[in-house]
Scaffold this active site. Structure first.
Site, PDB file in Angstrom:
ATOM      1  N   HIS A  97      -0.393   0.313   2.348  1.00 42.79           N
ATOM      2  CA  HIS A  97      -0.048  -0.426   3.564  1.00 42.79           C
ATOM      3  C   HIS A  97       1.336  -1.042   3.444  1.00 42.79           C
ATOM      4  O   HIS A  97       1.642  -1.733   2.463  1.00 42.79           O
ATOM      5  CB  HIS A  97      -1.081  -1.523   3.826  1.00 42.79           C
ATOM      6  N   SER A  98       2.198  -0.780   4.435  1.00 42.77           N
ATOM      7  CA  SER A  98       3.553  -1.328   4.498  1.00 42.77           C
ATOM      8  C   SER A  98       4.334  -0.915   3.242  1.00 42.77           C
ATOM      9  O   SER A  98       4.569   0.266   3.039  1.00 42.77           O
ATOM     10  CB  SER A  98       3.486  -2.852   4.687  1.00 42.77           C
ATOM     11  N   MET A  99       4.720  -1.856   2.377  1.00 41.90           N
ATOM     12  CA  MET A  99       5.352  -1.477   1.117  1.00 41.90           C
ATOM     13  C   MET A  99       4.512  -0.440   0.379  1.00 41.90           C
ATOM     14  O   MET A  99       5.038   0.504  -0.226  1.00 41.90           O
ATOM     15  CB  MET A  99       5.547  -2.701   0.226  1.00 41.90           C
ATOM     16  N   SER A 125       0.205   3.608   5.805  1.00 36.49           N
ATOM     17  CA  SER A 125      -0.297   2.673   6.804  1.00 36.49           C
ATOM     18  C   SER A 125       0.750   1.605   7.081  1.00 36.49           C
ATOM     19  O   SER A 125       1.196   0.915   6.153  1.00 36.49           O
ATOM     20  CB  SER A 125      -1.602   2.043   6.283  1.00 36.49           C
TER      21      SER A 125
END
Length: 256
Positions: A97-99, A125
């Protein structure tokens, strides 16, 4: 039957030990986040034969005093050293997720470089595709006030933004996380072969849905984008929908 493998010490948290899954799901956190974000997934997906390993990176939660590796390449080498036996022992997927989306991509390329099995699926994500960098100046090098404003764009309700002393404490860790993915450039190699399921938030202003199809440049496999309700941190607001989607892609007959 896949070989039982124990989770690798402090690099994972909440994973069930020595399981022999149909598929193992390696979960990677957002900037500033930790393994706790995926804690509830572990037992919920275990019933479908999905062995969830929430990765605990240095610099957060029970590893707060540790320093994050200085580059994505260094982090991937360490993760592959720790996770290599698990990646050989059973089919696996990567969720980030993200990073964590950038870390998942880097891990998949790193696994290929080491001759390890490829993931059966990659789930980027809420991640900005590395080939669509933010046109604004890198957040990790911004002055404190400007960096706090950038954090607000990702999570306007963050408790850190309401507590100056806590923000001061976490600031170096957060800058390190942002530097990790903002400086990452995938290797100039052939795309991966595994399928991608890219997730995005309908109200995510920091990673707009229009950017997400660019993740297709990194795979020759099947590709899809799925949008869920919520902003950048939709793992909380749309948790059940995300878990159903992951279960359905990994174990279709157990999708429910």
């Amino acid at each position: 039957m896949p070989e039982p493998v124990a989770p690798p010490g402090r690099w994972t948290r909440f994973a069930l030990p020595a399981s022999a899954p149909r598929v193992r799901l390696i979960c990677l956190p957002c900037a500033g986040g930790g393994a706790t974000a995926y804690r509830s997934w572990v037992r919920e997906l275990a019933g479908a034969g999905v062995d969830v390993w929430p990765v605990q990176l240095p610099g957060r939660e029970n590893r707060f005093e540790e320093d994050l590796p200085g580059s994505m390449e260094d982090l991937v080498e360490e993760l592959l050293d720790q996770l290599g036996p698990a990646l050989r022992a059973a089919p696996y997927a990567l969720f980030g997720h993200s990073m964590g989306a950038s870390i998942a991509l880097a891990l998949a390329f790193g696994a290929r470089a080491r001759g390890l099995p490829a993931p059966v699926r990659l789930f980027p994500s809420a991640g900005r595709p590395p080939n669509r960098p933010d046109p604004d100046p890198p957040a990790h090098s911004l002055p404190k006030a400007a960096f706090a404003e950038r954090l607000r764009a990702y999570d306007a309700g963050s408790f850190l933004l309401r507590e100056p002393e806590l923000l001061e404490m976490f600031l170096p860790k957060l800058r390190g996380d942002f530097a990790l993915f903002e400086n990452y450039r995938p290797p100039d190699e052939e795309p991966l072969d595994c399928p991608f399921t890219v997730l995005g938030g309908l109200d995510d202003a920091s990673v707009p849905a229009a950017l997400l199809p660019a993740w297709a440049d990194y795979t020759r496999g099947a590709f899809e984008v799925r949008l869920v309700a919520g902003g950048h941190l939709f793992l909380d607001s749309a948790r059940d929908a995300v878990v159903r989607l992951v279960r359905g892609r990994l174990v279709p007959e157990a999708a429910g």
